[in-house]
Design a protein around this motif. Structure first.
Motif, short mmCIF file in Angstrom:
data_model
loop_
_atom_site.label_atom_id
_atom_site.label_comp_id
_atom_site.label_asym_id
_atom_site.label_seq_id
_atom_site.Cartn_x
_atom_site.Cartn_y
_atom_site.Cartn_z
N HIS A 148 -1.38 17.11 0.56
CA HIS A 148 -0.29 16.20 0.19
C HIS A 148 0.72 16.90 -0.72
CE1 HIS A 148 1.73 12.79 -1.74
NE2 HIS A 148 1.27 13.21 -2.90
N LYS A 189 -0.19 8.45 10.12
CA LYS A 189 1.08 8.87 10.74
C LYS A 189 1.11 8.59 12.24
CE LYS A 189 0.97 13.23 9.52
NZ LYS A 189 -0.32 13.33 8.79
N ARG A 214 2.75 5.11 -2.36
CA ARG A 214 1.32 4.93 -2.12
C ARG A 214 0.92 3.47 -2.04
NH1 ARG A 214 -2.48 9.36 -3.86
NH2 ARG A 214 -1.18 11.18 -4.25
N THR A 251 -3.41 9.62 6.87
CA THR A 251 -2.48 8.71 6.21
C THR A 251 -1.85 7.72 7.20
OG1 THR A 251 -0.74 10.39 6.40
CG2 THR A 251 -1.90 10.25 4.30
N GLN A 298 -7.42 16.49 0.68
CA GLN A 298 -6.31 15.65 1.14
C GLN A 298 -5.16 15.68 0.14
OE1 GLN A 298 -6.81 11.37 1.04
NE2 GLN A 298 -5.91 11.14 3.07
N GLY A 358 3.17 14.51 6.07
CA GLY A 358 2.19 14.21 5.04
C GLY A 358 0.81 14.70 5.44
N LEU A 408 4.65 10.22 4.21
CA LEU A 408 3.59 9.24 3.99
C LEU A 408 2.57 9.81 3.00
CD1 LEU A 408 2.81 7.76 7.53
CD2 LEU A 408 4.30 6.86 5.75
N GLN A 409 2.26 9.04 2.00
CA GLN A 409 1.32 9.49 0.98
C GLN A 409 -0.07 8.91 1.23
OE1 GLN A 409 3.04 9.77 -3.05
NE2 GLN A 409 4.68 8.46 -2.27
N PRO A 410 -1.10 9.55 0.67
CA PRO A 410 -2.44 8.97 0.78
C PRO A 410 -2.44 7.56 0.18
CG PRO A 410 -2.55 11.20 -0.08
CD PRO A 410 -1.10 10.81 -0.08
N THR A 464 0.78 0.04 1.87
CA THR A 464 -0.29 0.41 2.79
C THR A 464 -0.37 -0.49 4.02
OG1 THR A 464 -1.86 -0.95 1.52
CG2 THR A 464 -1.72 1.40 0.95
#
Length: 203
Positions: free
Chosen positions: A148, A12, A169, A10, A144, A6, A124-126, A172
């Motif tokens: 993505h 990671k 998303r 984010t 970003q 990703g 993994l997304q923002p 979190t």
């Protein structure tokens, strides 16, 4: 075996290290910052397509060295697909033929290394707050989101032959994200167990 893929910022790295520690799994990663520094730059300093291609080619070599010689279970926060996405992000309509060919070669190499080394990729997304840090790409939500989209596109490309998972998303919290990785890992281990017994799963 498990790659967290990703865009930047984010979480990671934090997530991969913590999950590895909690589950006694090896965490490995190519030294991206170290490679960039050998060119006298940091992540936010890369301005030209020629600089990007030189750096990304070196990063492909770092991924090759880090992953292809690795055996056993591991988790990483840097997949070859990430390298490919950042290379593609600097593509422009009027680049030279040699630049375009080198970019395409890098992308193909990244996909090949991914297929050879990654059993599963968790995307993994923002979503988490963007924290500014020295040596990291500057706060730029549009950039970003661009990375993505490129990374997700590469992961879903039919040339990429690995199991793909995605953390929404809305997820979190660290606890939920750790649970998501553990769920994927359980699925992988169950699949390996079936294969070892000579059984093909139907679903």
């Amino acid at each position: 075996m498990i790659g967290l893929a990703g865009t930047h910022r984010t979480g990671k790295t934090t997530l991969a290290k913590l999950w590895a520690e909690q589950n006694d799994i090896e965490y490995i990663t190519p030294d991206v910052s170290g490679v960039i520094k050998t060119f006298g730059m940091e992540c936010g300093d890369i301005k030209t397509i020629d600089d990007r291609l030189k750096i990304q080619r070196r990063l492909v070599e770092a991924c090759d060295k880090t992953f292809l010689r690795k055996t056993g279970v591991f988790i990483t926060d840097r997949t070859p697909l990430d390298v490919a996405a950042y290379t593609m992000a600097d593509a422009v309509q009027h680049m030279s033929k040699s630049q375009a060919e080198e970019l395409n070669d890098i992308v193909e190499d990244c996909i090949s290394i991914t297929n050879a080394t990654m059993g599963s990729i968790i995307f993994l997304q923002p979503g988490i707050p963007f924290v500014e840090e020295r040596g990291k790409p500057p706060e730029n939500v549009a950039y970003q989101e661009h990375i993505h989209s490129l990374t997700l596109g590469l992961a879903q490309d039919d040339r990429t032959q690995v199991s793909l998972w995605s953390v929404p998303r809305r997820v979190t919290s660290m606890e939920e994200r750790l649970e998501a990785i553990s769920g994927v890992y359980s699925e992988i281990m169950e699949e390996i167990s079936y294969q070892a017994q000579g059984v093909d799963r139907l679903n």
